[in-house]
Write a protein that holds these residues in place. Structure first.
Motif, short mmCIF file in Angstrom:
data_model
loop_
_atom_site.label_atom_id
_atom_site.label_comp_id
_atom_site.label_asym_id
_atom_site.label_seq_id
_atom_site.Cartn_x
_atom_site.Cartn_y
_atom_site.Cartn_z
N THR A 1 0.85 -1.18 0.00
CA THR A 1 0.00 0.00 0.00
C THR A 1 0.89 1.24 0.00
N TYR A 2 0.27 2.38 -0.24
CA TYR A 2 1.07 3.60 -0.21
C TYR A 2 1.63 3.85 1.19
N LYS B 1 2.35 7.47 -3.10
CA LYS B 1 1.24 7.30 -4.04
C LYS B 1 1.72 7.53 -5.46
N ALA C 1 1.87 4.81 -8.58
CA ALA C 1 1.23 5.09 -9.87
C ALA C 1 2.24 4.98 -11.01
N HIS D 1 3.11 1.27 -11.49
CA HIS D 1 2.01 0.55 -12.13
C HIS D 1 1.90 0.90 -13.62
N GLU E 1 -1.54 -5.58 -10.41
CA GLU E 1 -2.87 -4.98 -10.51
C GLU E 1 -3.03 -3.94 -9.42
N ALA E 2 -3.72 -2.87 -9.75
CA ALA E 2 -4.03 -1.83 -8.77
C ALA E 2 -5.47 -2.02 -8.31
N THR E 3 -5.70 -1.85 -7.03
CA THR E 3 -7.03 -1.94 -6.46
C THR E 3 -7.33 -0.65 -5.72
N TYR E 4 -8.51 -0.12 -5.94
CA TYR E 4 -8.91 1.12 -5.28
C TYR E 4 -10.08 0.81 -4.37
N LEU E 5 -10.05 1.34 -3.18
CA LEU E 5 -11.09 1.11 -2.19
C LEU E 5 -11.83 2.42 -1.95
N LEU E 6 -13.13 2.38 -2.14
CA LEU E 6 -13.97 3.54 -1.87
C LEU E 6 -14.85 3.23 -0.68
#
Length: 86
Positions: free
Chosen positions: A22-23, A38, A42, A45, A56-61
């Motif tokens: 993670t960042y 971050k 980026a 990636h 793979e990048a995963t984004y959590l909202l």
């Protein structure tokens, strides 16, 4: 493009040790600011498809879910002409 220590760290963590990065973990491991971490993630990636390895990048909202009916009510209220101006 990411700096060589970042590339080395990410390659080791992702592909050799199979760890999640993670960042925050990158920031702590390399003692860099979280925004720099971050940006490094980026950049890494973006460059990976040109290499033989993949990631793979995963984004959590996060947030509260609201219904479409509530969304419609919010926009209908905002779009109605205000008759109290007289």
């Amino acid at each position: 493009m990411s700096s060589q220590p970042v590339i080395d760290y990410l390659t080791k963590q992702l592909f050799i040790e199979k760890n999640l990065v993670t960042y925050r973990s990158l920031s702590r491991a390399l003692t860099i600011h979280v925004n720099a971490a971050k940006n490094e993630l980026a950049a890494y990636h973006a460059s990976v498809p040109y290499q033989s390895q993949t990631s793979e990048a995963t984004y959590l909202l996060c947030g509260e879910m609201i219904s479409l009916r509530d969304i419609h009510k919010m926009w209908a209220w905002r779009l109605e002409p205000n008759t109290n101006w007289i």
